[in-house]
Motif scaffolding. Structure first.
Motif, mmCIF file in Angstrom:
data_model
loop_
_atom_site.group_PDB
_atom_site.id
_atom_site.type_symbol
_atom_site.label_atom_id
_atom_site.label_comp_id
_atom_site.label_asym_id
_atom_site.label_seq_id
_atom_site.Cartn_x
_atom_site.Cartn_y
_atom_site.Cartn_z
ATOM 1 N N VAL A 25 0.847 -1.187 0.000
ATOM 2 C CA VAL A 25 0.000 0.000 0.000
ATOM 3 C C VAL A 25 0.889 1.245 0.000
ATOM 4 O O VAL A 25 1.789 1.367 0.829
ATOM 5 C CB VAL A 25 -0.940 0.031 1.227
ATOM 6 C CG1 VAL A 25 -1.905 1.206 1.135
ATOM 7 C CG2 VAL A 25 -1.696 -1.289 1.354
ATOM 8 N N ILE A 26 0.610 2.161 -0.937
ATOM 9 C CA ILE A 26 1.405 3.381 -1.077
ATOM 10 C C ILE A 26 0.500 4.587 -0.855
ATOM 11 O O ILE A 26 -0.614 4.631 -1.375
ATOM 12 C CB ILE A 26 2.033 3.458 -2.487
ATOM 13 C CG1 ILE A 26 2.880 2.206 -2.760
ATOM 14 C CG2 ILE A 26 2.881 4.713 -2.634
ATOM 15 C CD1 ILE A 26 3.306 2.064 -4.220
ATOM 16 N N ASP A 27 0.980 5.560 -0.078
ATOM 17 C CA ASP A 27 0.195 6.772 0.139
ATOM 18 C C ASP A 27 1.123 7.968 0.274
ATOM 19 O O ASP A 27 2.197 7.869 0.873
ATOM 20 C CB ASP A 27 -0.681 6.650 1.392
ATOM 21 C CG ASP A 27 -1.833 7.637 1.381
ATOM 22 O OD1 ASP A 27 -1.575 8.851 1.478
ATOM 23 O OD2 ASP A 27 -2.994 7.206 1.270
ATOM 24 N N SER A 28 0.696 9.102 -0.271
ATOM 25 C CA SER A 28 1.511 10.313 -0.215
ATOM 26 C C SER A 28 1.516 10.933 1.174
ATOM 27 O O SER A 28 2.424 11.688 1.524
ATOM 28 C CB SER A 28 0.998 11.344 -1.229
ATOM 29 O OG SER A 28 -0.339 11.707 -0.936
ATOM 30 N N LEU A 29 0.506 10.618 1.987
ATOM 31 C CA LEU A 29 0.449 11.149 3.349
ATOM 32 C C LEU A 29 1.371 10.348 4.267
ATOM 33 O O LEU A 29 1.649 9.176 4.002
ATOM 34 C CB LEU A 29 -0.984 11.095 3.878
ATOM 35 C CG LEU A 29 -1.988 12.023 3.198
ATOM 36 C CD1 LEU A 29 -3.399 11.738 3.694
ATOM 37 C CD2 LEU A 29 -1.632 13.484 3.429
#
Length: 357
Positions: free
Chosen positions: A43-47
C-alpha cells in the motif's frame, strides 16, 4: 500504524501481486478483500499516516453511514480497518507518491515512487480518493526558495523549531495545535490568521487566547504579503492587517497551515480514461479501468449512478478483488466463499471454525 518500510530503498524492484495506491478506508478494505483471496498487497500513500482523507481532514468528526456502526470517527474507522487487515500483513510505503506506472512486455507493471522505491506488480488498485493531498501554499513571491529550510507546510521534526522565533499562519486545528505545542519550547510564537474567527477546536482557541493574555505567545490578524531577505535568509515577513497597515515580523521559521488541496497528480499521465478528474471504469462488474490490470475504487472513480460514499467504495473493493484474481491466479478457479462458514477463510483470518450442534 507505522510505515513498514523504513527509509532505505531496496536494491532491486519489489515483486508483488498487487499494489494499492491510497491508504484511506477503501484502500484498507481493498487489502482485506484481496487477503481473503490470498493476494498480498503493498500500500502506497503520499500522506505520512494511514487513513487518508478521514484522518487528515476530519479524524474527530462523526461518521454515521457505516453499516452496523451507528457512529464512529474517521480515526476510529481507520483503527478498526487496520485491526481487520492485520492477518494479511500488508506493507505500507507512506510519505511517497507513485510517479511512474508502465506496462511491461510480460503483462505486469513497473511502478516507481517519489522516493525511488520500485515495484513489479501484476495488478494495481487506485484507491486515491480525490487524489493526493498537497498543502495549500503561501502565495508570496520568492517564498518557495526557503521551503524545507525556513518555510514548512508540515512538521516532521519538532525539535528543529525549538529555541527559534516562529510565525505560524492558519486558523485550523493544525495551526492552533502546533502553536500551543511550541509555546515554552520555541523562543517566541506568533500565530497569524486573516480573521478573528477560527476553524479549530474551541478549547484550543480558548487556550491560545489565555496564553496570549499571559504574554506566552502573540496572535495577530493579518496576512503575509511580502518578505525581507538578508544574507540569503528569510529575515522578516511583511504582514498586512485588516486596518491596511503593513508591519514587519522578524522570524527564524515560518509554518503555514492553510489546509490540503487534492490533486490528481501523476495519475493523469498513466493512459487512463479520465472524466472530470476521475477515472472511468469500463464496467461495474470488476471496476477495471481502460488499462487491463488497473482497477479504480472509491471516490477516484466514476460510472453511471456513482455515489461518493465509503460504503460504495467497500462494495467496489470486493468486486475489484474478484476481477483481479484471474491476473494473479490464471490457472485457478475462484469460488465465492463466506467468512461465516468457510474453514479456508477462517484459516486465512487466523480464527477457529465454530462448531454448531
Amino acid at each position: 500504524m507505522e510505515n513498514n518500510v523504513k527509509g532505505a530503498v531496496a536494491q532491486g524492484p519489489i515483486e508483488t501481486d498487487a499494489i494499492i495506491i491510497g491508504a484511506g478506508p477503501v484502500g484498507l478494505f481493498q487489502v482485506f478483500e484481496l487477503g481473503l483471496l490470498e493476494i498480498k498487497a503493498h500500500v502506497i500513500d503520499s500522506l505520512p499516516v494511514v487513513g487518508g482523507q478521514c484522518v487528515e481532514l476530519y479524524p474527530d468528526k462523526p461518521i454515521y453511514d457505516i453499516p452496523a456502526v451507528p457512529v464512529c470517527t474517521g480515526q476510529e474507522l481507520t483503527d478498526n480497518l487496520l485491526k481487520q487487515i492485520e492477518p494479511f500483513e500488508p506493507t505500507f510505503h507512506l510519505g511517497q507518491e507513485v510517479t511512474v506506472v508502465q506496462k511491461r512486455e510480460d503483462g505486469r507493471f513497473d511502478v516507481e515512487t517519489s522516493t525511488g522505491t520500485r515495484f513489479i506488480t501484476k495488478t494495481i488498485f487506485i484507491a486515491a480518493g480525490v487524489g493526493s493531498f498537497q498543502p495549500r501554499t503561501l502565495k508570496v513571491e520568492g517564498i518557495e526558495q526557503f521551503e524545507g529550510s525556513q518555510v514548512f507546510y508540515r512538521v516532521k521534526d519538532p525539535a528543529k523549531f525549538e529555541g527559534k522565533n516562529i510565525v505560524i499562519c492558519g486558523g485550523g486545528d493544525s495551526a492552533l495545535d502546533w502553536a500551543l505545542n511550541f509555546v515554552g519550547k520555541a523562543e517566541s510564537v506568533i500565530l497569524l490568521h486573516r480573521r478573528e474567527e477560527f476553524r479549530a477546536a474551541p478549547a484550543s482557541v480558548a487556550k491560545m487566547k489565555e496564553l496570549c493574555e499571559q504574554y506566552e505567545m502573540q496572535f495577530l490578524v493579518g496576512q503575509v504579503t511580502g518578505t525581507e531577505i538578508k544574507d540569503g535568509k528569510l529575515a522578516e515577513v511583511k504582514v498586512t492587517g485588516a486596518d491596511g497597515v503593513t508591519r514587519r515580523l522578524p522570524l527564524d521559521m515560518l509554518l503555514v497551515f492553510f489546509g490540503l488541496s487534492p490533486k490528481l497528480g501523476p495519475i493523469a499521465e498513466w493512459g487512463l480514461d479520465i472524466e472530470r478528474k476521475q477515472l472511468k471504469v469500463v464496467d461495474t462488474e470488476k471496476f477495471e479501468t481502460n488499462v487491463p490490470g488497473i482497477f479504480a475504487v472509491g471516490d477516484i472513480n466514476t460510472y453511471p449512478g456513482k455515489k461518493k460514499l465509503i460504503l460504495s467504495g467497500f462494495h467496489e473493493a470486493a468486486l475489484a478483488a474478484f476481477g483481479a484474481a484471474p491476473y494473479i491466479f490464471p490457472e485457478k478457479k475462484i469460488h465465492m466463499q463466506y467468512t461465516t462458514t468457510s474453514p479456508k477463510l477462517h484459516k486465512i483470518l487466523g480464527v477457529e471454525t465454530p462448531v454448531f450442534d
